[in-house]
Design an enzyme around this catalytic site. Structure first.
Site, PDB file in Angstrom:
ATOM      1  N   MET A 188      -0.231  -2.020   4.108  1.00 49.72           N
ATOM      2  CA  MET A 188       0.047  -3.496   3.920  1.00 49.72           C
ATOM      3  C   MET A 188       0.977  -3.886   4.894  1.00 49.72           C
ATOM      4  O   MET A 188       1.739  -3.293   5.643  1.00 49.72           O
ATOM      5  CB  MET A 188       0.430  -3.692   2.301  1.00 49.72           C
ATOM      6  CG  MET A 188      -0.688  -3.415   1.405  1.00 49.72           C
ATOM      7  SD  MET A 188      -0.187  -3.991  -0.293  1.00 49.72           S
ATOM      8  CE  MET A 188      -1.705  -4.307  -1.142  1.00 49.72           C
ATOM      9  N   ARG A 194      -9.207  11.678   8.778  1.00 49.50           N
ATOM     10  CA  ARG A 194      -9.588  11.279   7.423  1.00 49.50           C
ATOM     11  C   ARG A 194      -8.432   9.959   7.301  1.00 49.50           C
ATOM     12  O   ARG A 194      -7.489   9.852   8.053  1.00 49.50           O
ATOM     13  CB  ARG A 194      -8.913  12.181   6.351  1.00 49.50           C
ATOM     14  CG  ARG A 194     -10.074  13.523   6.427  1.00 49.50           C
ATOM     15  CD  ARG A 194     -11.124  13.126   5.745  1.00 49.50           C
ATOM     16  NE  ARG A 194     -11.916  14.348   5.620  1.00 49.50           N
ATOM     17  CZ  ARG A 194     -12.856  14.842   6.794  1.00 49.50           C
ATOM     18  NH1 ARG A 194     -12.768  14.272   7.857  1.00 49.50           N
ATOM     19  NH2 ARG A 194     -13.520  16.016   6.638  1.00 49.50           N
ATOM     20  N   GLN A 208       2.081   0.544  -2.757  1.00 53.76           N
ATOM     21  CA  GLN A 208       3.260  -0.067  -2.049  1.00 53.76           C
ATOM     22  C   GLN A 208       3.757  -1.162  -2.695  1.00 53.76           C
ATOM     23  O   GLN A 208       5.191  -1.524  -2.503  1.00 53.76           O
ATOM     24  CB  GLN A 208       2.670  -0.677  -0.664  1.00 53.76           C
ATOM     25  CG  GLN A 208       2.041   0.449   0.269  1.00 53.76           C
ATOM     26  CD  GLN A 208       1.459  -0.079   1.322  1.00 53.76           C
ATOM     27  OE1 GLN A 208       1.775  -0.233   2.521  1.00 53.76           O
ATOM     28  NE2 GLN A 208       0.030  -0.425   1.067  1.00 53.76           N
ATOM     29  N   THR A 261       3.882 -18.842  -0.639  1.00 51.41           N
ATOM     30  CA  THR A 261       4.573 -19.649  -1.950  1.00 51.41           C
ATOM     31  C   THR A 261       5.617 -20.782  -1.297  1.00 51.41           C
ATOM     32  O   THR A 261       5.701 -21.976  -1.827  1.00 51.41           O
ATOM     33  CB  THR A 261       5.389 -18.544  -2.843  1.00 51.41           C
ATOM     34  OG1 THR A 261       4.637 -17.822  -3.314  1.00 51.41           O
ATOM     35  CG2 THR A 261       6.254 -19.324  -3.726  1.00 51.41           C
ATOM     36  N   ASP A 292       6.000  -7.656   2.681  1.00 51.51           N
ATOM     37  CA  ASP A 292       5.662  -7.850   4.114  1.00 51.51           C
ATOM     38  C   ASP A 292       6.705  -8.150   5.042  1.00 51.51           C
ATOM     39  O   ASP A 292       6.673  -7.679   6.343  1.00 51.51           O
ATOM     40  CB  ASP A 292       4.614  -8.921   4.289  1.00 51.51           C
ATOM     41  CG  ASP A 292       3.497  -8.869   3.177  1.00 51.51           C
ATOM     42  OD1 ASP A 292       2.942 -10.217   3.164  1.00 51.51           O
ATOM     43  OD2 ASP A 292       3.131  -7.848   3.113  1.00 51.51           O
TER      44      ASP A 292
HETATM   45  O1  F6P Z   1       2.000 -10.353   0.585  1.00 54.58           O
HETATM   46  C1  F6P Z   1       1.985  -9.313  -0.067  1.00 54.58           C
HETATM   47  C2  F6P Z   1       0.620  -8.396   0.140  1.00 54.58           C
HETATM   48  O2  F6P Z   1       0.660  -7.071  -0.470  1.00 54.58           O
HETATM   49  C3  F6P Z   1      -0.027  -8.083   1.394  1.00 54.58           C
HETATM   50  O3  F6P Z   1       0.810  -7.021   2.131  1.00 54.58           O
HETATM   51  C4  F6P Z   1      -1.434  -7.863   1.091  1.00 54.58           C
HETATM   52  O4  F6P Z   1      -2.261  -8.295   2.341  1.00 54.58           O
HETATM   53  C5  F6P Z   1      -1.585  -8.935  -0.087  1.00 54.58           C
HETATM   54  O5  F6P Z   1      -0.504  -9.247  -0.449  1.00 54.58           O
HETATM   55  C6  F6P Z   1      -2.690  -8.490  -0.981  1.00 54.58           C
HETATM   56  O6  F6P Z   1      -2.780  -9.555  -1.791  1.00 54.58           O
HETATM   57  P1  F6P Z   1      -3.218  -9.379  -3.238  1.00 54.58           P
HETATM   58  O7  F6P Z   1      -2.333  -8.815  -4.037  1.00 54.58           O
HETATM   59  O8  F6P Z   1      -3.783 -11.001  -3.739  1.00 54.58           O
HETATM   60  O9  F6P Z   1      -4.929  -8.554  -3.118  1.00 54.58           O
END
Ligand code: F6P
Length: 374
Positions: free
Chosen positions: A178, A292, A300, A114, A136
């Site tokens: 993530m 597993r 998250q 963004t 992130d």
């Molecule tokens: O940037 C935030 C995030 O959750 C990342 O951690 C993840 O890889 C990505 O967005 C997932 O993107 P989308 O919501 O477009 O699947």
């Protein structure tokens, strides 16, 4: 008499808890100063299509604790937006709509991608102020971003919960977390949740070393392990080819080789998608323990924001309105040493904040015996 200021707000990129707290903070602070507030829907697309709603007192009521964003979000880029089946550069349309709406400022809430888009609008002369938003926590020049603290709590609780089932079944549980190309969420929650192995993109790993660490635990009578793996974590070999492909892509922009570099990178990324499952299988083979996988995914990014995220959103949002009054634009309202501080968007866009190898969190993890795969 000068008309009251009219500000726009939009949320772009991945959603997260705390966005509505930030919308509320900017909106209420602006309304209290007699400003008019308009919310643009679904990221930059809302601005390109004039898809918007007034944000008055009623619209801002009771959203502090609500997850996600009442405005909707999206990953559209102003200069490459799909319109009626075609990819179009909508930047000039956005600039026109900004003028037609008689906006005095546009507040954009988002993460790394963004900010690259926001910079394009700054360069077109729009009065832009951004707020840092991403689970992130990889946005440069801000200690933390809205959404990170809530996600940290969610992931820590998951890691806590995985201990009982791993212990009961004498298993290795590999939890994929993530974080895009950064390891902040995996490292922070891995430490907080007591993961035995934490794998992050910043420290490429060797499967054999992870297996040896798990074996050492078995030798001392503990026959289960929790492996917290960031979605961007890679083996040493893969990290080398990924870095080479990225460098090639960067150096060949505008040439024929660029497309080839892009294909190479896409192939690595798609292969990377199965990494967590491959790692789990390899650990099972090497340690003879059952393994597993748990992919945490969008859990998250869900639910109500933590108290810290509500506090952060309110602090940054209220300074944002002060800066609008001072006509201080082209800045990110960063959180630096606990103080809301404007920093130039030019220094943020395109700069990822990755974990330095000697970071205090890395050192602490090592000191308590956590295996980082190296
Ligand atoms: O940037 C935030 C995030 O959750 C990342 O951690 C993840 O890889 C990505 O967005 C997932 O993107 P989308 O919501 O477009 O699947």
């Amino acid at each position: 008499m000068a008309r009251n200021k009219h500000i726009g707000i939009l949320t772009a990129g991945g959603d997260c808890p705390g966005l509505n707290a930030a919308i509320r903070s900017v909106g209420k602070a602006a309304l209290s100063r007699g400003m008019e507030v308009t919310g643009f829907k679904d990221g930059f697309r809302g601005l390109a299509q004039n898809f918007c709603q007034p944000l008055d007192k009623a619209a801002l009521a009771s959203i502090l604790t609500v997850g996600g964003t009442i405005l909707g979000t999206g990953r559209d880029k102003p200069h490459r937006m799909e319109m009626d089946g075609e990819i179009r550069d909508m930047t000039d349309v956005i600039v026109e709509n900004y003028a037609r709406q008689q906006l005095d400022a546009l507040v954009i809430m988002g993460g790394g991608g963004t900010h690259k888009n926001a910079l394009r609008l700054v360069e077109k002369g729009l009065n832009i102020i951004t707020l840092p938003k991403t689970i992130d926590n990889d946005l440069a020049l801000t200690d933390t971003s809205i959404g990170f603290d809530t996600a940290l709590g969610i992931v820590t609780e998951v890691v806590d919960r995985l201990h009982s089932t791993a212990h009961s079944h004498h298993r290795i549980i590999v939890a994929e977390i993530m974080g895009n190309r950064a390891g902040w969420l995996a490292l922070g929650a891995g430490i907080a949740g007591g993961a035995d192995v934490i794998l992050i993109p910043e420290i490429p790993y060797e499967v054999e070393k992870i297996a040896a660490a798990i074996q050492r635990r078995r030798d001392h009578g503990t026959n289960f392990s929790i492996v917290a793996v960031a979605e961007g974590a890679m083996r040493v070999a893969d990290a080398a080819s990924y870095a080479a492909a990225r460098a090639l892509k960067k150096s060949t922009k505008g040439t024929l080789e660029y497309e080839q570099a892009k294909c190479e990178l896409a192939a690595i990324k798609s292969h990377h998608g199965g990494n967590t499952w491959r790692l789990s299988k390899q650990l099972e083979e090497l340690t003879k323990l059952e393994a597993r996988v748990t992919i945490l995914g969008y859990l998250q990014r869900g639910g109500t924001p933590s108290a810290n995220d509500r506090l952060l959103a309110t602090r940054l949002g209220s300074l944002c309105v002060d800066l609008i009054e001072q006509e201080c634009f082209g800045v990110l309202v960063a959180d630096r040493g606990g103080v809301a501080t404007p920093v130039p968007i030019t220094d943020v866009a395109g700069n990822l904040k990755l974990i330095p190898p000697d970071h205090a969190w890395v050192q602490s993890a090592r000191q308590v015996g956590t295996c980082l795969g190296d």
